[in-house]
Design a protein around this motif. Structure first.
Motif, PDB file in Angstrom:
ATOM      1  N   GLU A 297     -24.389  -0.858  -0.524  1.00 39.72           N
ATOM      2  CA  GLU A 297     -25.269  -2.004  -0.756  1.00 39.72           C
ATOM      3  C   GLU A 297     -25.438  -2.850   0.503  1.00 39.72           C
ATOM      4  OE1 GLU A 297     -24.209  -4.227  -4.214  1.00 39.72           O
ATOM      5  OE2 GLU A 297     -24.346  -2.483  -5.553  1.00 39.72           O
ATOM      6  N   GLU A 298     -24.372  -2.969   1.282  1.00 42.15           N
ATOM      7  CA  GLU A 298     -24.471  -3.721   2.533  1.00 42.15           C
ATOM      8  C   GLU A 298     -25.441  -3.022   3.490  1.00 42.15           C
ATOM      9  OE1 GLU A 298     -21.811  -4.564   6.501  1.00 42.15           O
ATOM     10  OE2 GLU A 298     -20.762  -4.572   4.566  1.00 42.15           O
ATOM     11  N   ALA A 299     -25.327  -1.704   3.618  1.00 41.51           N
ATOM     12  CA  ALA A 299     -26.227  -0.950   4.493  1.00 41.51           C
ATOM     13  C   ALA A 299     -27.660  -1.023   3.992  1.00 41.51           C
ATOM     14  CB  ALA A 299     -25.759   0.499   4.583  1.00 41.51           C
ATOM     15  N   TYR A 300     -27.829  -0.942   2.679  1.00 41.97           N
ATOM     16  CA  TYR A 300     -29.152  -1.005   2.050  1.00 41.97           C
ATOM     17  C   TYR A 300     -29.837  -2.334   2.362  1.00 41.97           C
ATOM     18  CZ  TYR A 300     -32.386  -1.068  -2.024  1.00 41.97           C
ATOM     19  OH  TYR A 300     -33.475  -1.141  -2.863  1.00 41.97           O
ATOM     20  N   GLU A 301     -29.121  -3.428   2.204  1.00 47.08           N
ATOM     21  CA  GLU A 301     -29.703  -4.749   2.457  1.00 47.08           C
ATOM     22  C   GLU A 301     -30.087  -4.902   3.926  1.00 47.08           C
ATOM     23  OE1 GLU A 301     -30.606  -6.955   0.292  1.00 47.08           O
ATOM     24  OE2 GLU A 301     -29.832  -5.775  -1.396  1.00 47.08           O
ATOM     25  N   ARG A 302     -29.227  -4.448   4.810  1.00 49.86           N
ATOM     26  CA  ARG A 302     -29.519  -4.560   6.245  1.00 49.86           C
ATOM     27  C   ARG A 302     -30.708  -3.690   6.630  1.00 49.86           C
ATOM     28  NH1 ARG A 302     -24.090  -4.055   9.766  1.00 49.86           N
ATOM     29  NH2 ARG A 302     -25.718  -4.009  11.380  1.00 49.86           N
ATOM     30  N   LEU A 303     -30.793  -2.507   6.049  1.00 52.58           N
ATOM     31  CA  LEU A 303     -31.898  -1.605   6.344  1.00 52.58           C
ATOM     32  C   LEU A 303     -33.236  -2.236   5.987  1.00 52.58           C
ATOM     33  CD1 LEU A 303     -33.294   1.147   6.906  1.00 52.58           C
ATOM     34  CD2 LEU A 303     -32.654   1.806   4.558  1.00 52.58           C
ATOM     35  N   PHE A 304     -33.356  -2.731   4.767  1.00 49.11           N
ATOM     36  CA  PHE A 304     -34.664  -3.228   4.344  1.00 49.11           C
ATOM     37  C   PHE A 304     -34.993  -4.587   4.956  1.00 49.11           C
ATOM     38  CE2 PHE A 304     -34.176   0.227   1.355  1.00 49.11           C
ATOM     39  CZ  PHE A 304     -35.445   0.787   1.429  1.00 49.11           C
ATOM     40  N   HIS A 305     -33.980  -5.374   5.281  1.00 48.06           N
ATOM     41  CA  HIS A 305     -34.248  -6.596   6.050  1.00 48.06           C
ATOM     42  C   HIS A 305     -34.841  -6.230   7.401  1.00 48.06           C
ATOM     43  CE1 HIS A 305     -33.822 -10.422   8.106  1.00 48.06           C
ATOM     44  NE2 HIS A 305     -33.118  -9.804   9.038  1.00 48.06           N
ATOM     45  N   ARG A 306     -34.257  -5.222   8.056  1.00 46.55           N
ATOM     46  CA  ARG A 306     -34.736  -4.841   9.387  1.00 46.55           C
ATOM     47  C   ARG A 306     -36.120  -4.204   9.323  1.00 46.55           C
ATOM     48  NH1 ARG A 306     -33.661  -7.388  13.345  1.00 46.55           N
ATOM     49  NH2 ARG A 306     -31.462  -7.332  12.721  1.00 46.55           N
ATOM     50  N   LEU A 307     -36.448  -3.532   8.236  1.00 44.12           N
ATOM     51  CA  LEU A 307     -37.801  -2.991   8.092  1.00 44.12           C
ATOM     52  C   LEU A 307     -38.822  -4.095   7.846  1.00 44.12           C
ATOM     53  CD1 LEU A 307     -37.177   0.229   5.961  1.00 44.12           C
ATOM     54  CD2 LEU A 307     -37.715   0.092   8.403  1.00 44.12           C
ATOM     55  N   ASP A 308     -38.407  -5.159   7.184  1.00 45.09           N
ATOM     56  CA  ASP A 308     -39.324  -6.276   6.939  1.00 45.09           C
ATOM     57  C   ASP A 308     -39.659  -7.024   8.234  1.00 45.09           C
ATOM     58  OD1 ASP A 308     -39.488  -5.803   4.222  1.00 45.09           O
ATOM     59  OD2 ASP A 308     -37.842  -7.165   3.709  1.00 45.09           O
ATOM     60  N   VAL A 309     -38.705  -7.101   9.165  1.00 47.85           N
ATOM     61  CA  VAL A 309     -38.920  -7.839  10.419  1.00 47.85           C
ATOM     62  C   VAL A 309     -40.035  -7.221  11.256  1.00 47.85           C
ATOM     63  CG1 VAL A 309     -37.878  -8.503  12.624  1.00 47.85           C
ATOM     64  CG2 VAL A 309     -36.589  -8.827  10.495  1.00 47.85           C
ATOM     65  N   PRO A 310     -39.984  -5.917  11.580  1.00 48.44           N
ATOM     66  CA  PRO A 310     -41.101  -5.355  12.361  1.00 48.44           C
ATOM     67  C   PRO A 310     -42.405  -5.291  11.586  1.00 48.44           C
ATOM     68  CG  PRO A 310     -39.538  -3.637  11.758  1.00 48.44           C
ATOM     69  CD  PRO A 310     -38.893  -4.942  11.431  1.00 48.44           C
ATOM     70  N   SER A 311     -42.338  -5.288  10.271  1.00 50.49           N
ATOM     71  CA  SER A 311     -43.581  -5.335   9.493  1.00 50.49           C
ATOM     72  C   SER A 311     -44.364  -6.583   9.840  1.00 50.49           C
ATOM     73  CB  SER A 311     -43.280  -5.301   7.989  1.00 50.49           C
ATOM     74  OG  SER A 311     -42.779  -4.055   7.594  1.00 50.49           O
ATOM     75  N   GLU A 312     -43.662  -7.701   9.984  1.00 50.57           N
ATOM     76  CA  GLU A 312     -44.306  -8.960  10.351  1.00 50.57           C
ATOM     77  C   GLU A 312     -44.835  -8.881  11.788  1.00 50.57           C
ATOM     78  OE1 GLU A 312     -45.814 -12.689  10.833  1.00 50.57           O
ATOM     79  OE2 GLU A 312     -45.330 -11.610   8.980  1.00 50.57           O
ATOM     80  N   ARG A 313     -44.008  -8.386  12.707  1.00 47.72           N
ATOM     81  CA  ARG A 313     -44.423  -8.290  14.109  1.00 47.72           C
ATOM     82  C   ARG A 313     -45.637  -7.384  14.267  1.00 47.72           C
ATOM     83  NH1 ARG A 313     -40.598  -6.923  19.267  1.00 47.72           N
ATOM     84  NH2 ARG A 313     -39.477  -8.661  18.330  1.00 47.72           N
ATOM     85  N   LEU A 314     -45.618  -6.256  13.584  1.00 47.16           N
ATOM     86  CA  LEU A 314     -46.677  -5.264  13.748  1.00 47.16           C
ATOM     87  C   LEU A 314     -47.957  -5.620  12.999  1.00 47.16           C
ATOM     88  CD1 LEU A 314     -44.403  -2.123  13.499  1.00 47.16           C
ATOM     89  CD2 LEU A 314     -45.691  -2.832  15.537  1.00 47.16           C
ATOM     90  N   SER A 315     -47.905  -6.679  12.214  1.00 45.49           N
ATOM     91  CA  SER A 315     -49.125  -7.117  11.534  1.00 45.49           C
ATOM     92  C   SER A 315     -50.111  -7.748  12.504  1.00 45.49           C
ATOM     93  CB  SER A 315     -48.783  -8.106  10.415  1.00 45.49           C
ATOM     94  OG  SER A 315     -48.257  -9.309  10.951  1.00 45.49           O
ATOM     95  N   HIS A 316     -49.634  -8.160  13.702  1.00 47.50           N
ATOM     96  CA  HIS A 316     -50.541  -8.770  14.676  1.00 47.50           C
ATOM     97  C   HIS A 316     -50.445  -8.132  16.057  1.00 47.50           C
ATOM     98  CE1 HIS A 316     -46.819 -11.253  14.708  1.00 47.50           C
ATOM     99  NE2 HIS A 316     -46.976 -11.152  16.012  1.00 47.50           N
TER     100      HIS A 316
END
Length: 309
Positions: A191-210
């Motif tokens: 669960e710890e790895a899962y949370e870190r994984l999807f948090h990190r995927l959300d971060v570049p999603s924001e960056r790559l939107s612009h």
């Protein structure tokens, strides 16, 4: 066939084996291994994301004319990676039947796992390095004299600090994070790895939107390292490694970005979904005891327009 058994900590978290061979090929030869066309051989598995980085960079820089490529079977047996894809079951350059033979010839005391990518000197008949992060950086910086005309600068000096920072985060939570999900042997570690994984995927999603790429306005090492995990996500990590909050195809920005990279000349043609699926599902029998390899997902979507400029 032999299953891969991951090393874990007392808390059940996956622990990655350190790289054993860490010499380098350098432009001035000061390392003892000078840049030279036709001297070195890169051993890879088309299934492995760490090796896939080197395959892509070699292709983009035009080093495929200077560094030969040896491809192992995606299915390992009790002796590790095999050259059963080659005629007679032996690598045509070294004569080895198993990658382990080259490891033990280079260091008879070696007792770890035999990993790819492996960079081999055909003159000294020794492994130079299996240090996958450094291999691609050296392709960009030390091998410049042999880059093809118009080759991209994947590790520009002005962006290196930013690239290194992005790479460190992506490695910890995404590249290695999917393995920390899949090979965790405690609920808490998973669960710890899962949370870190999807948090990190959300971060570049924001960056790559612009912006089109992770760092600056050009394709860099950061994009390649991210891509080799993304391209495997729906095929193996979502189901096999339980990284299943959502599929890559359900991240609008990341899915468009990944397709953009896939459709870049020199990138998509290095992806082999069949070998990727067969390796993960047929090798990790502690996760998939039946060894059944799924038919899906449908990969035709990788060729659809991405709409990024």
């Amino acid at each position: 066939m032999a299953q891969f058994v991951a090393e874990t900590s007392k808390a059940g978290a996956f622990v990655r084996q350190p790289n054993h061979f860490t010499d380098r090929v350098t432009a001035d030869g000061s390392s003892g291994y000078p840049v030279e066309s036709g001297c070195y051989r890169l051993f890879v598995s088309l299934a492995c994301p760490w090796a896939h980085r080197a395959i892509i960079v070699r292709r983009l820089l035009g080093l495929d004319e200077h560094i030969s490529l040896g491809i192992v079977d995606p299915i390992r047996d009790e002796k590790g990676w095999r050259f059963t894809l080659d005629e007679g079951g032996r690598d045509p350059v070294t004569g080895a039947a198993y990658l382990s033979e080259l490891y033990l010839a280079s260091d008879p005391s070696f007792s770890g796992r035999w990993t790819v990518p492996t960079f081999y000197d055909t003159k000294t008949q020794r492994i130079v390095t299996n240090d996958y992060p450094q291999i691609t950086l050296d392709f960009s910086t030390q091998w410049r004299s042999l880059h093809k005309s118009g080759a991209p600068d994947l590790y520009p000096a002005t962006l290196r600090a930013d690239i290194d920072a992005v790479n460190a985060d992506v490695y910890a939570d995404v590249n290695n994070g999917v393995y920390r999900c899949g090979f965790a042997d405690s609920q808490q570690a998973y669960e710890e790895a899962y949370e870190r994984l999807f948090h990190r995927l959300d971060v570049p999603s924001e960056r790559l939107s612009h912006q089109r790429y992770l760092v600056g306005d050009q394709l860099t090492e950061a994009d390649i390292r991210f891509f080799t995990t993304l391209v495997r996500f729906d095929a193996v990590y979502h189901g096999h490694f339980k990284a299943n909050r959502q599929k890559l195809a359900e991240f609008p920005v990341l899915w468009a970005y990944a397709r953009d990279l896939f459709q870049t000349p020199g990138v998509g043609e290095t992806v082999d979904f069949d070998q990727i699926k067969r390796h993960y599902y047929a090798t990790h029998l502690n996760i998939n005891p039946t060894g059944i390899v799924p038919v899906g997902p449908d990969v035709s979507g990788w060729q659809t327009p991405h709409g990024r400029v």
